[in-house]
Design a protein around this motif. Structure first.
Motif, mmCIF file in Angstrom:
data_model
loop_
_atom_site.group_PDB
_atom_site.id
_atom_site.type_symbol
_atom_site.label_atom_id
_atom_site.label_comp_id
_atom_site.label_asym_id
_atom_site.label_seq_id
_atom_site.Cartn_x
_atom_site.Cartn_y
_atom_site.Cartn_z
ATOM 1 N N GLN A 114 48.822 71.858 52.658
ATOM 2 C CA GLN A 114 48.795 73.273 53.019
ATOM 3 C C GLN A 114 47.863 74.088 52.134
ATOM 4 O OE1 GLN A 114 53.159 73.809 52.680
ATOM 5 N NE2 GLN A 114 53.094 74.409 54.824
ATOM 6 N N ALA A 115 46.980 73.421 51.412
ATOM 7 C CA ALA A 115 46.069 74.117 50.503
ATOM 8 C C ALA A 115 44.652 74.080 51.044
ATOM 9 C CB ALA A 115 46.110 73.478 49.117
ATOM 10 N N GLY A 116 43.918 75.150 50.792
ATOM 11 C CA GLY A 116 42.517 75.178 51.157
ATOM 12 C C GLY A 116 41.666 74.444 50.139
ATOM 13 N N ASP A 117 40.442 74.171 50.518
ATOM 14 C CA ASP A 117 39.512 73.522 49.592
ATOM 15 C C ASP A 117 39.330 74.406 48.357
ATOM 16 O OD1 ASP A 117 39.204 71.516 51.431
ATOM 17 O OD2 ASP A 117 37.363 72.345 52.297
ATOM 18 N N GLY A 118 39.502 73.847 47.209
ATOM 19 C CA GLY A 118 39.261 74.586 45.980
ATOM 20 C C GLY A 118 40.487 75.215 45.363
ATOM 21 N N LEU A 119 41.634 75.243 46.080
ATOM 22 C CA LEU A 119 42.817 75.877 45.485
ATOM 23 C C LEU A 119 43.236 75.152 44.212
ATOM 24 C CD1 LEU A 119 45.051 78.025 45.630
ATOM 25 C CD2 LEU A 119 46.427 76.379 46.932
ATOM 26 N N LEU A 120 43.271 73.828 44.242
ATOM 27 C CA LEU A 120 43.692 73.086 43.057
ATOM 28 C C LEU A 120 42.663 73.222 41.934
ATOM 29 C CD1 LEU A 120 45.952 71.356 41.965
ATOM 30 C CD2 LEU A 120 44.794 69.329 42.873
ATOM 31 N N ASP A 121 41.381 73.307 42.282
ATOM 32 C CA ASP A 121 40.350 73.475 41.257
ATOM 33 C C ASP A 121 40.456 74.839 40.575
ATOM 34 O OD1 ASP A 121 39.159 70.975 41.518
ATOM 35 O OD2 ASP A 121 37.868 71.639 43.159
ATOM 36 N N SER A 122 41.044 75.818 41.249
ATOM 37 C CA SER A 122 41.177 77.141 40.636
ATOM 38 C C SER A 122 42.112 77.115 39.435
ATOM 39 C CB SER A 122 41.679 78.165 41.654
ATOM 40 O OG SER A 122 43.033 77.948 42.005
ATOM 41 N N GLY A 180 44.004 76.830 53.697
ATOM 42 C CA GLY A 180 43.415 75.990 54.723
ATOM 43 C C GLY A 180 43.336 76.668 56.078
ATOM 44 N N GLN A 181 42.612 76.030 56.979
ATOM 45 C CA GLN A 181 42.419 76.585 58.307
ATOM 46 C C GLN A 181 43.694 76.452 59.131
ATOM 47 O OE1 GLN A 181 39.023 74.531 59.961
ATOM 48 N NE2 GLN A 181 37.564 75.928 58.982
ATOM 49 N N ARG A 182 43.892 77.385 60.050
ATOM 50 C CA ARG A 182 45.010 77.342 60.984
ATOM 51 C C ARG A 182 44.473 77.648 62.382
ATOM 52 N NH1 ARG A 182 46.979 75.994 56.834
ATOM 53 N NH2 ARG A 182 49.081 76.406 56.011
#
Length: 509
Positions: free
Chosen positions: A320-328, A491-493
């Motif tokens: 449920q995370a967009g690209d880059g959320l964890l990198d933030s 992420g996209q929906r």
């Protein structure tokens, strides 16, 4: 336990930071295994201070409910503190927030967090020392020596919360910037031969510092600071004789003591990991950053790491995370740790002996006295000046921490702390011409973001805010479009659709 255990996230290190990560992941329904080398919670005196921003984030996640303000009225709360031994630093928090400072033994906090982690479904495996960490495109593998032999634990991600000498950091190949030691320090619980041989408090001498705390049940906690040398035998156990000689030298007279416990050496050696993420391996707490313990900022910094990482990692694991959320996580928490390293080095500079430092200390004391509550230095030490780097444009609110305010919702009266305690990201609509459009934009992300319409008793200068679980503003009008921000975070929906995943549980629910 022997053999092979499968989980979704492996946490190496069962101190307070690792246990908080496990509790947060469990609150989002993520299966987690904690590997801890120690057989039980250590009673050795460690950190005893939690600062304001850490407390504010913890209370918003449902921890320490006894600290939650019972009423929104009143004035800001202030507590006295120090900066590099210079007294007179006021630590202040706005009305409606927990107090600016909590003094609690690390062991007590650790037990509370272990209970929360277990209640949330985490498995805590004590007496398991990790010896191997590997990863590939599909997951991670940790091998630990346990009481019944070797145990292999596999998962999708691994979090290293295993302290300053982190095995995970080394095995993951994560380098670090280091600042070598310039001073030597010692600590221990002793019995003084004469009860009044040392007065309680912070004592600056011509040679360094003595910090003395008499325990109600007997014994005296001593800490020393010697700025003239570093430890010649850093890794050797400290003896009572060495501590006696050091205290006597710093005091300029013989101080006799008997029976010592928890004797240890430390210094101002500092380290900052080059990155907090290497593929599927992440670092938190002392595994990522180490600094001189002046000001009691270490535990608070580590717990804020855990809260920042917990929800981001949980949403990533659940898809449920967009690209880059964890990198933030790295982008937000590494600069915060660097600021702590910088301010502890500045505090140590004020503590060094010398007439030129005496003059500087005198000027600095006058500055602290003139600033009063809400001082820049106080907000620095308590991390209340932390502003996260913006991701979505020039909104004046994005990245800032939203103070607690009283609210009226269709379900009744509450406040921001109460709403956030239910868990998960929160879109609060305060009213205005665009709130209906904003609510419609958030619709496809209803599986992640809860929407609440509310009226504020106090003024909030915007019509809507997207709040992260830790209380920071993730989006507000004036920057990027809300749909773009939600897509980047979660992420996209499909347009007009919504997932069916549940919201995370509040801590302790």
């Amino acid at each position: 336990m022997t053999g092979h255990v499968r989980t979704r996230v492996v946490v190496v290190g069962g101190g307070p930071v690792g246990l908080l990560v496990a509790a947060e992941l469990g609150a989002f329904g993520v299966d987690t295994v904690v590997l801890e080398a120690a057989a039980e919670v250590s009673m050795r005196p460690r950190a005893t201070t939690l600062h304001a921003r850490a407390l504010q984030c913890l209370v918003r996640r449902g921890y320490l409910p006894e600290l939650r303000p019972r009423a929104m009225g009143g004035a800001e709360s202030t507590a006295p503190f120090h900066f590099g031994g210079v007294e007179g630093l006021p630590l202040s928090v706005p009305a409606g927030e927990p107090g600016p400072l909590l003094k609690r033994a690390q062991a007590d906090l650790e037990r509370m967090l272990e209970e929360r982690a277990v209640a949330a479904g985490a498995r805590i495996l004590r007496r398991h020392r990790v010896t191997e960490v590997t990863q590939d495109a599909d997951g991670v593998r940790a091998v630990a020596e346990g009481p019944e032999g070797m145990l292999t634990v596999t998962g999708e991600f691994l979090v290293g919360a295993d302290g300053a000498r982190s095995t995970v950091r080394d095995l993951a190949g994560i380098g670090s910037q280091e600042w070598p030691a310039t001073v030597s320090a010692m600590a221990g619980l002793v019995e003084l031969a004469e009860d009044k041989a040392l007065e309680a408090g912070w004592h600056r001498t011509a040679r360094g510092w003595l910090v003395v705390k008499h325990e109600p049940g007997g014994g005296t906690h001593l800490r020393t600071l010697n700025c003239s040398r570093t430890h010649a035998r850093r890794d050797e156990p400290l003896t009572l004789q060495e501590l006696r000689e050091e205290v006597s030298w710093l005091a300029g007279r013989h101080v006799d003591m008997e029976r010592g416990r928890w004797l240890t050496r430390f210094s101002d050696f500092s380290r900052l990991a080059d990155r907090y993420r290497a593929g599927r391996v992440l670092l938190v707490g002392d595994a990522a950053h180490v600094h001189f313990p002046i000001g009691g900022q270490g535990l608070s910094t580590g717990l804020q790491d855990a809260i920042d990482l917990g929800w981001k990692l949980a949403l990533t694991v659940q898809g449920q995370a967009g690209d880059g959320l964890l990198d933030s996580y790295d982008l937000e928490r590494r600069p915060a740790a660097r600021r702590v390293i910088d301010n502890t080095q500045a505090q140590l500079a004020l503590m060094r002996p010398g007439v030129e430092v005496d003059a500087l200390r005198s000027v600095f004391a006058e500055m602290l006295a003139s600033e009063g509550p809400g001082s820049r230095v106080g907000d620095l030490v308590s991390a209340q000046d932390t502003v996260l780097p913006p991701r979505f444009g020039p909104s004046p609110w994005e990245g800032r921490f939203l103070p607690n305010v009283a609210l009226r919702t269709p379900q009744g009266e509450t406040d921001l702390i109460g709403l956030l305690g239910e868990g998960g990201p929160l879109l609060v609509l305060f009213g205005g011409p665009d709130t209906l459009r904003i609510e419609e934009q958030a619709g496809p992300w209803a599986d992640v973001v809860r929407v609440v319409r509310a009226e504020t008793v106090a003024s909030v200068p915007c019509e809507a805010v997207l709040l992260r679980p830790d209380g920071y503003v993730g989006w507000a009008p004036g920057g990027a479009d809300l749909e773009a921000a939600l897509e980047a975070c979660f992420g996209q929906r499909p347009k007009g659709g919504a997932g069916d995943a549940g919201q995370p549980r509040a801590a302790g629910s």
